[in-house]
Design a protein around this motif. Structure first.
Motif, PDB file in Angstrom:
ATOM      1  N   VAL A 262     -44.228 -46.180 104.492  1.00  0.00           N
ATOM      2  CA  VAL A 262     -44.948 -46.585 103.436  1.00  0.00           C
ATOM      3  C   VAL A 262     -44.590 -46.497 102.028  1.00  0.00           C
ATOM      4  CG1 VAL A 262     -47.371 -45.969 102.319  1.00  0.00           C
ATOM      5  CG2 VAL A 262     -47.028 -46.381 104.824  1.00  0.00           C
ATOM      6  N   ARG A 263     -43.844 -45.509 101.861  1.00  0.00           N
ATOM      7  CA  ARG A 263     -43.293 -44.968 100.513  1.00  0.00           C
ATOM      8  C   ARG A 263     -41.940 -45.855 100.094  1.00  0.00           C
ATOM      9  NH1 ARG A 263     -41.252 -38.981  99.729  1.00  0.00           N
ATOM     10  NH2 ARG A 263     -43.704 -38.781 100.222  1.00  0.00           N
ATOM     11  N   SER A 264     -41.251 -46.277 101.169  1.00  0.00           N
ATOM     12  CA  SER A 264     -39.887 -47.016 100.810  1.00  0.00           C
ATOM     13  C   SER A 264     -40.029 -48.652 100.911  1.00  0.00           C
ATOM     14  CB  SER A 264     -38.752 -46.242 101.241  1.00  0.00           C
ATOM     15  OG  SER A 264     -38.801 -44.996 101.475  1.00  0.00           O
ATOM     16  N   VAL A 265     -40.951 -48.962 101.750  1.00  0.00           N
ATOM     17  CA  VAL A 265     -40.686 -50.324 102.155  1.00  0.00           C
ATOM     18  C   VAL A 265     -42.032 -51.024 101.818  1.00  0.00           C
ATOM     19  CG1 VAL A 265     -40.594 -51.930 104.327  1.00  0.00           C
ATOM     20  CG2 VAL A 265     -39.361 -49.577 104.301  1.00  0.00           C
ATOM     21  N   VAL A 266     -43.054 -50.360 101.796  1.00  0.00           N
ATOM     22  CA  VAL A 266     -44.313 -51.217 101.239  1.00  0.00           C
ATOM     23  C   VAL A 266     -44.195 -51.690  99.878  1.00  0.00           C
ATOM     24  CG1 VAL A 266     -46.711 -50.933 100.990  1.00  0.00           C
ATOM     25  CG2 VAL A 266     -45.841 -50.234 103.223  1.00  0.00           C
ATOM     26  N   PRO A 267     -43.872 -50.937  99.012  1.00  0.00           N
ATOM     27  CA  PRO A 267     -43.588 -51.438  97.536  1.00  0.00           C
ATOM     28  C   PRO A 267     -42.964 -52.563  97.150  1.00  0.00           C
ATOM     29  CG  PRO A 267     -43.659 -48.954  97.504  1.00  0.00           C
ATOM     30  CD  PRO A 267     -43.467 -49.390  99.004  1.00  0.00           C
ATOM     31  N   PRO A 268     -41.650 -52.552  97.717  1.00  0.00           N
ATOM     32  CA  PRO A 268     -40.751 -54.053  97.739  1.00  0.00           C
ATOM     33  C   PRO A 268     -41.407 -55.073  98.493  1.00  0.00           C
ATOM     34  CG  PRO A 268     -39.183 -52.069  98.073  1.00  0.00           C
ATOM     35  CD  PRO A 268     -40.819 -51.520  98.336  1.00  0.00           C
ATOM     36  N   LEU A 269     -41.917 -54.818  99.553  1.00  0.00           N
ATOM     37  CA  LEU A 269     -42.739 -55.825 100.402  1.00  0.00           C
ATOM     38  C   LEU A 269     -43.621 -56.582  99.590  1.00  0.00           C
ATOM     39  CD1 LEU A 269     -42.515 -57.295 103.117  1.00  0.00           C
ATOM     40  CD2 LEU A 269     -44.050 -55.427 104.257  1.00  0.00           C
ATOM     41  N   LEU A 270     -44.699 -55.664  98.931  1.00  0.00           N
ATOM     42  CA  LEU A 270     -45.804 -56.127  98.193  1.00  0.00           C
ATOM     43  C   LEU A 270     -45.322 -56.819  97.070  1.00  0.00           C
ATOM     44  CD1 LEU A 270     -48.292 -53.109  98.070  1.00  0.00           C
ATOM     45  CD2 LEU A 270     -48.321 -55.222  99.627  1.00  0.00           C
ATOM     46  N   LEU A 271     -44.235 -56.631  96.375  1.00  0.00           N
ATOM     47  CA  LEU A 271     -43.709 -57.215  95.417  1.00  0.00           C
ATOM     48  C   LEU A 271     -43.154 -58.646  95.872  1.00  0.00           C
ATOM     49  CD1 LEU A 271     -42.685 -57.363  92.187  1.00  0.00           C
ATOM     50  CD2 LEU A 271     -40.570 -56.390  93.157  1.00  0.00           C
ATOM     51  N   VAL A 272     -42.438 -58.648  97.026  1.00  0.00           N
ATOM     52  CA  VAL A 272     -42.051 -59.995  97.628  1.00  0.00           C
ATOM     53  C   VAL A 272     -43.346 -61.026  97.789  1.00  0.00           C
ATOM     54  CG1 VAL A 272     -40.927 -61.169  99.338  1.00  0.00           C
ATOM     55  CG2 VAL A 272     -39.851 -59.083  98.519  1.00  0.00           C
ATOM     56  N   VAL A 273     -44.147 -60.479  98.540  1.00  0.00           N
ATOM     57  CA  VAL A 273     -45.441 -61.139  99.049  1.00  0.00           C
ATOM     58  C   VAL A 273     -46.106 -61.718  97.409  1.00  0.00           C
ATOM     59  CG1 VAL A 273     -47.836 -60.713  99.964  1.00  0.00           C
ATOM     60  CG2 VAL A 273     -45.729 -60.004 100.885  1.00  0.00           C
TER      61      VAL A 273
ATOM     62  N   SER B 230     -40.784 -54.708  89.455  1.00  0.00           N
ATOM     63  CA  SER B 230     -39.656 -54.037  89.880  1.00  0.00           C
ATOM     64  C   SER B 230     -39.593 -52.804  88.830  1.00  0.00           C
ATOM     65  CB  SER B 230     -38.363 -54.904  89.448  1.00  0.00           C
ATOM     66  OG  SER B 230     -38.137 -55.249  88.395  1.00  0.00           O
ATOM     67  N   ALA B 231     -39.718 -53.019  87.689  1.00  0.00           N
ATOM     68  CA  ALA B 231     -40.086 -51.964  86.654  1.00  0.00           C
ATOM     69  C   ALA B 231     -41.128 -50.903  87.034  1.00  0.00           C
ATOM     70  CB  ALA B 231     -40.001 -52.481  85.225  1.00  0.00           C
ATOM     71  N   LEU B 232     -42.196 -51.347  87.462  1.00  0.00           N
ATOM     72  CA  LEU B 232     -43.262 -50.446  87.847  1.00  0.00           C
ATOM     73  C   LEU B 232     -42.929 -49.695  89.172  1.00  0.00           C
ATOM     74  CD1 LEU B 232     -46.215 -52.988  87.186  1.00  0.00           C
ATOM     75  CD2 LEU B 232     -45.499 -50.640  85.875  1.00  0.00           C
ATOM     76  N   ILE B 233     -42.341 -50.416  90.112  1.00  0.00           N
ATOM     77  CA  ILE B 233     -41.749 -49.582  91.369  1.00  0.00           C
ATOM     78  C   ILE B 233     -40.879 -48.581  90.970  1.00  0.00           C
ATOM     79  CG2 ILE B 233     -40.346 -49.995  93.371  1.00  0.00           C
ATOM     80  CD1 ILE B 233     -41.608 -52.507  93.686  1.00  0.00           C
ATOM     81  N   ALA B 234     -39.958 -48.824  90.109  1.00  0.00           N
ATOM     82  CA  ALA B 234     -38.822 -47.715  89.558  1.00  0.00           C
ATOM     83  C   ALA B 234     -39.603 -46.633  88.898  1.00  0.00           C
ATOM     84  CB  ALA B 234     -37.848 -48.337  88.396  1.00  0.00           C
ATOM     85  N   LEU B 235     -40.624 -47.095  88.153  1.00  0.00           N
ATOM     86  CA  LEU B 235     -41.478 -46.008  87.193  1.00  0.00           C
ATOM     87  C   LEU B 235     -41.984 -45.199  88.335  1.00  0.00           C
ATOM     88  CD1 LEU B 235     -42.496 -44.960  84.697  1.00  0.00           C
ATOM     89  CD2 LEU B 235     -44.284 -46.683  84.657  1.00  0.00           C
ATOM     90  N   PHE B 236     -43.016 -45.661  89.340  1.00  0.00           N
ATOM     91  CA  PHE B 236     -43.738 -44.923  90.283  1.00  0.00           C
ATOM     92  C   PHE B 236     -42.800 -44.026  91.093  1.00  0.00           C
ATOM     93  CE2 PHE B 236     -47.311 -48.251  89.758  1.00  0.00           C
ATOM     94  CZ  PHE B 236     -48.062 -47.282  88.769  1.00  0.00           C
TER      95      PHE B 236
END
Length: 441
Positions: free
Chosen positions: A227-238, A262-268
């Protein structure tokens, strides 16, 4: 042949000669174009050129290039890809070939979020190649898997290849993104099936992670890490691809949303820093400048070739081929594959492809299908020696025990698999055309 037609042939020969002696691609394009154009038209070429250059730099769609590059570089520099790879590797480690499959899956996610071959190959190689060697993977299989996973970013949208091909063939970027989506996933599935078959027939080549090692991980952490590593990039792609394919946003607007995401993912993920921002901006500037410089330098070349009658020469050449449209398509696919041994995709796209497009326009060929075929074909240029860039990237970061032979031999099965994918798309055009038609494009 007329004098101008001889100059057109000299234009192509001069460009190839400059390339062979080591002149950078952009300079070779500009010099050969200016010389041939001056010989054929005198100073008239230079009065036509500013309008062409202005058209490139003011093209609104091209603004998506630096935004998508920013998104990819940010995710790569913030080590989001590292987290994805480690987590998916743990999830797939119980299978023979599971680590290789994890690399392919990460290649899909990184391809859909970065589209940068060098970043994917280098990142995945540095993280996984020593581990794969330690676990007993056959070196050639490990190298081939890493190189192949890195090239998925050239066909899975958003991709720089698709953006530039859309401009060349005159289709919308969103249409090509939709057309390439299923072929890209199908190619990744072919890779996964190949690794499963190797794991079944030669388990010692791609061994699973030992059960004792897998048991050392704390229970219940795998789901949390997914959930922590895969879901954020996956949601970004979607969000990015879904907004384009669904018609909610144009590619440029979706790209800006992806850059912000991508900047928000790095921030969180608590990775944001001034150093990260500086490195991301520098990487974005370097890649974007390279792409646009080649685009600008290609304008005098294409202008001179068209004015000298090169398009008619190509049309006459294709008329001599047997088989009509089918024969012309087969000839184009073979020619692009051969050129991929020696040239990069961007030179092939802006030099070879525009020469042949009028022929296929005359045949009434579906440009969406043709562009997807070309993109899938050009993907092989990253894996074919001697100038396959994915092979160079891997060799640059490979451990001392990995030889050039391991890398080249490992890439060959995946080149064959890519040929299979091209053949399937050639035989079944609906693989590419179904989704755009379903959406209504």
């Amino acid at each position: 042949m007329s004098p101008n037609e001889w100059i057109a042939l000299g234009l192509i020969g001069g460009f190839l000669a400059l390339m062979m002696i080591g002149i950078p691609v952009a300079i070779a394009l500009a010099v050969s174009g200016f010389v041939a154009g001056y010989l054929g038209f005198g100073s008239m070429l230079f009065s036509l050129l500013p309008a062409r250059l202005f058209g490139v730099v003011t093209n609104y769609t091209m603004l998506a290039i630096p935004l998508f590059v920013f998104m990819g570089v940010m995710l790569e520099k913030s080590r989001v890809a590292e987290d994805m790879l480690e987590t998916i590797g743990r999830a797939m480690g119980g299978l023979n070939g599971g680590m290789g499959i994890a690399i392919i899956l990460v290649g899909v996610l990184m391809g859909a979020s970065t589209g940068i071959v060098g970043a994917t190959v280098v990142t995945v190689a540095m993280l996984t190649l020593p581990t794969l060697m330690r676990r007993g993977y056959k070196p050639s299989i490990a190298c081939g898997t890493i190189c192949a996973s890195g090239t998925l970013g050239q066909i899975i949208p958003p991709s720089l290849v698709l953006i530039l091909l859309a401009e060349i063939v005159g289709e919308s970027v969103g249409t090509l993104f939709a057309a390439a989506f299923i072929p890209g996933l199908a190619l990744a599935l072919i890779y996964v099936i190949f690794l499963l078959v190797v794991g079944k027939l030669r388990p010692s080549w791609v061994p699973a992670i030992p059960a004792a090692e897998r048991a050392q991980a704390a229970p219940g952490t795998l789901g949390r890490d997914l959930v922590r590593s895969v879901v954020p990039p996956l949601l970004l792609v979607v969000a990015v691809l879904g907004s384009i394919i669904g018609g909610i946003a144009a590619p440029t607007e979706a790209a800006s949303m992806g850059a912000l995401g991508s900047a928000l993912i790095a921030l969180f993920a608590r990775r944001m820093s001034w150093k990260l921002i500086s490195e991301t901006l520098h990487g974005t500037l370097t890649i974007t400048a390279m792409v646009f410089f080649i685009l600008l330098c290609a304008q005098p070349f294409s202008l001179a070739f068209r004015g000298l009658g090169g398009e008619q020469m190509v049309h006459d050449l294709f008329s001599l081929l047997p088989g009509g449209e089918l024969g012309a398509l087969i000839f184009l696919m073979v020619l692009l594959f051969v050129l991929g041994f020696f040239l990069e995709w961007i030179e092939i796209s802006y030099i070879a492809l525009p020469m042949f497009l009028p022929v296929f326009h005359a045949y009434g060929t579906d440009m969406v299908w043709l562009a997807t075929l070309v993109a899938l074909n050009l993907q092989m240029s990253f894996l074919t020696p001697p100038f396959g860039w994915a092979l160079f990237f891997l060799k640059g970061v490979a451990p001392p025990g990995i030889t050039t032979r391991d890398i080249y031999v490992g890439a060959l099965p995946f080149v064959v698999l890519q040929m299979l994918a091209v053949a399937l798309l050639f035989i079944f055009p609906g693989i590419a055309t179904w989704l755009p038609k379903f959406i209504g494009w």
